[in-house]
Motif scaffolding. Structure first.
Motif, PDB file in Angstrom:
ATOM      1  N   SER A   1     -62.773 -31.136  -1.461  1.00 48.27           N
ATOM      2  CA  SER A   1     -61.627 -31.986  -1.745  1.00 48.27           C
ATOM      3  C   SER A   1     -60.894 -31.420  -2.905  1.00 48.27           C
ATOM      4  O   SER A   1     -61.609 -31.300  -3.932  1.00 48.27           O
ATOM      5  N   TYR A   2     -59.668 -31.187  -2.852  1.00 50.27           N
ATOM      6  CA  TYR A   2     -59.089 -30.848  -4.054  1.00 50.27           C
ATOM      7  C   TYR A   2     -57.770 -31.827  -4.499  1.00 50.27           C
ATOM      8  O   TYR A   2     -57.218 -32.425  -3.562  1.00 50.27           O
ATOM      9  N   VAL A   3     -57.538 -32.162  -5.679  1.00 48.83           N
ATOM     10  CA  VAL A   3     -56.211 -33.074  -5.971  1.00 48.83           C
ATOM     11  C   VAL A   3     -55.554 -32.092  -7.014  1.00 48.83           C
ATOM     12  O   VAL A   3     -55.973 -31.786  -8.130  1.00 48.83           O
ATOM     13  N   PHE A   4     -54.375 -31.941  -6.532  1.00 48.20           N
ATOM     14  CA  PHE A   4     -53.259 -31.195  -7.160  1.00 48.20           C
ATOM     15  C   PHE A   4     -52.140 -32.184  -7.585  1.00 48.20           C
ATOM     16  O   PHE A   4     -51.549 -32.934  -6.498  1.00 48.20           O
ATOM     17  N   PRO A   5     -52.021 -32.191  -8.950  1.00 47.78           N
ATOM     18  CA  PRO A   5     -50.591 -33.077  -9.192  1.00 47.78           C
ATOM     19  C   PRO A   5     -49.246 -32.220  -9.029  1.00 47.78           C
ATOM     20  O   PRO A   5     -49.396 -31.038  -9.133  1.00 47.78           O
TER      21      PRO A   5
ATOM     22  N   ILE B   1     -55.043 -21.267  -7.257  1.00 44.62           N
ATOM     23  CA  ILE B   1     -53.972 -21.369  -7.955  1.00 44.62           C
ATOM     24  C   ILE B   1     -52.915 -22.310  -7.568  1.00 44.62           C
ATOM     25  O   ILE B   1     -52.363 -22.175  -6.407  1.00 44.62           O
ATOM     26  N   PRO B   2     -52.539 -22.896  -8.440  1.00 40.97           N
ATOM     27  CA  PRO B   2     -53.180 -23.307  -9.739  1.00 40.97           C
ATOM     28  C   PRO B   2     -54.546 -24.162  -9.536  1.00 40.97           C
ATOM     29  O   PRO B   2     -54.832 -24.538  -8.671  1.00 40.97           O
ATOM     30  N   GLN B   3     -54.921 -24.391 -10.631  1.00 36.67           N
ATOM     31  CA  GLN B   3     -56.384 -24.930 -10.946  1.00 36.67           C
ATOM     32  C   GLN B   3     -56.129 -26.527 -10.381  1.00 36.67           C
ATOM     33  O   GLN B   3     -55.027 -27.008 -11.005  1.00 36.67           O
TER      34      GLN B   3
ATOM     35  N   ALA C   1     -43.812 -27.155  -3.156  1.00 41.08           N
ATOM     36  CA  ALA C   1     -44.931 -26.774  -4.167  1.00 41.08           C
ATOM     37  C   ALA C   1     -45.935 -26.222  -3.180  1.00 41.08           C
ATOM     38  O   ALA C   1     -46.000 -26.445  -1.894  1.00 41.08           O
ATOM     39  N   SER C   2     -46.734 -25.404  -3.826  1.00 38.21           N
ATOM     40  CA  SER C   2     -47.694 -24.543  -2.918  1.00 38.21           C
ATOM     41  C   SER C   2     -49.056 -24.263  -3.830  1.00 38.21           C
ATOM     42  O   SER C   2     -48.827 -24.248  -5.077  1.00 38.21           O
ATOM     43  N   VAL C   3     -49.848 -24.031  -3.191  1.00 38.65           N
ATOM     44  CA  VAL C   3     -51.246 -23.528  -4.006  1.00 38.65           C
ATOM     45  C   VAL C   3     -51.494 -22.358  -3.176  1.00 38.65           C
ATOM     46  O   VAL C   3     -51.330 -22.384  -2.032  1.00 38.65           O
ATOM     47  N   LYS C   4     -52.545 -21.307  -3.808  1.00 39.65           N
ATOM     48  CA  LYS C   4     -52.953 -20.390  -3.145  1.00 39.65           C
ATOM     49  C   LYS C   4     -54.361 -20.219  -3.336  1.00 39.65           C
ATOM     50  O   LYS C   4     -54.910 -20.662  -4.367  1.00 39.65           O
ATOM     51  N   PHE C   5     -55.139 -19.617  -2.288  1.00 38.97           N
ATOM     52  CA  PHE C   5     -56.562 -19.621  -2.515  1.00 38.97           C
ATOM     53  C   PHE C   5     -56.651 -18.024  -2.394  1.00 38.97           C
ATOM     54  O   PHE C   5     -56.305 -17.459  -1.226  1.00 38.97           O
ATOM     55  N   ALA C   6     -57.204 -17.462  -3.218  1.00 35.67           N
ATOM     56  CA  ALA C   6     -57.730 -15.994  -3.007  1.00 35.67           C
ATOM     57  C   ALA C   6     -59.037 -15.876  -2.494  1.00 35.67           C
ATOM     58  O   ALA C   6     -60.005 -16.355  -2.952  1.00 35.67           O
ATOM     59  N   LEU C   7     -58.829 -15.327  -1.372  1.00 35.46           N
ATOM     60  CA  LEU C   7     -60.195 -15.070  -0.301  1.00 35.46           C
ATOM     61  C   LEU C   7     -60.640 -13.611  -0.479  1.00 35.46           C
ATOM     62  O   LEU C   7     -59.996 -12.567  -0.714  1.00 35.46           O
TER      63      LEU C   7
END
Lengths: 149, 178
Positions: free
Chosen positions: B134-138, B120-122, B144-150
């Motif tokens: 590898s992820y690319v986030f704009p 989150i977010p995609q 800014a933050s991203v979350k991984f649901a584990l």
């Protein structure tokens, strides 16, 4: 395989917990003790089954618990100490007209519990009771004084 | 005629007052009471340890790891529980943001053993390879933050390397309780 191991562990853990929490099943069980029994059973079930709600998982866990039960029953016949650990030993609660305070305190049994069993045996007063014994299955046996028989 | 085996009745059950056969083993019972007293102390210790988070889901289980330049700050649970959902959050600082985007690489244990369910977010892009993803986030602004649901798939101790382009790597060690 994990389900089977969880089943065996859950069974043995529950045996230990029920043995430790006190021996008051059967006729001596009070409503609040039902809460403990059902709550503990339900929570153990959740962990044993996990996400696998398949019939296969249920069958294998039930069979593994039944086998564990059989093995424990066999072992406790072979080794007296294991039998004592699993089932405990009968305890005298009342003899010679005196309460056995230590046993009653440790087993969390009150004189009312003994009187309830006395009434259940048709007795009206505690002085009619010669012996009261907490049996291994959790019931209280009441032996009448000879003059009242 | 089939034979049935028999044995004589032995009066071996211990008596009370020489009259009532009860079979009490008071020596064992005293040992058992001592054992249960110790067991209750142990149970109390387990409860306290659980409230503190020694088995996950508590203050001692929560952890934060950051790079020296604060390019990435990871908030996670160092003690997870098998099958229990949790969130791993990565905050990005200025050093990790390049050309309005973050290129984040995480080790494959994130998916394989720690059971990442969703991000989150995609991300704009996710590329599998080099032992990880590898992820690319704009990103338009910080913080800014991203979350991984584990949702860990197996108990054990797992290493989770995390790296963002332009920032030093972080290596997390996560213990998953059975």
């Amino acid at each position: 395989m994990a389900g089977v191991l969880r089943g065996v562990f859950g069974y043995c853990f529950l045996v230990l917990i029920v043995r430790t929490a006190g021996r008051r099943p059967g006729k001596q069980i009070a409503p609040f003790e039902f809460v403990f029994v059902f709550f503990a059973g339900g929570l153990t079930l959740t962990a044993m089954v996990g996400d696998d709600r398949s019939l296969t998982n249920a069958f294998t866990i039930i069979i593994s618990i039944a086998l564990t039960h059989l093995v424990l029953a066999y072992l406790q016949r072979r080794w007296k100490t294991l039998g004592l650990i699993i089932d405990g030993t009968p305890l005298v609660l009342l003899k010679n007209g005196k309460w056995q305070v230590e046993a009653m305190r440790h087993m969390r049994i009150q004189d009312d519990d003994v009187m309830a069993m006395a009434r259940d045996n048709g007795l009206e007063r505690l002085d009619q009771v010669a012996y009261a014994v907490l049996e291994r299955n959790g019931e209280i046996s009441v032996i009448q004084t000879p003059k009242d028989q | 005629m089939p034979s049935t085996s028999t044995k004589p009745v032995e009066d071996s059950v211990k008596k009370v007052n020489d009259e009532l056969a009860v079979g009490s083993d008071l020596e064992f019972q005293h040992k058992w009471w001592r054992f249960t007293r110790g067991l209750w102390i142990f149970f109390a210790a387990v409860i306290v340890a659980d409230l503190l988070g020694c088995f996950g889901r508590g203050p001692l289980a929560n952890a934060t790891a950051r790079t020296p330049d604060n390019g990435i700050v990871v908030k996670y649970e160092r003690i997870e529980r098998y099958g229990a959902p949790s969130i791993l959050r990565i905050d990005f600082g200025q050093p990790a943001i390049q050309n309005g985007q973050v290129r984040l690489w995480v080790g494959e244990s994130l998916v394989k053993t720690l059971g990442a369910q969703r991000v989150i977010p995609q991300p704009d892009q996710s590329i599998v390879g080099a032992g990880g993803i590898s992820y690319v986030f704009p990103i338009s602004s910080t913080p800014a933050s991203v979350k991984f649901a584990l949702q860990p798939v197996a108990p054990g101790i797992y290493e989770l390397p995390i790296r963002a382009a332009g920032s030093p790597p972080i290596n997390l060690r996560i213990f998953v309780m059975p």
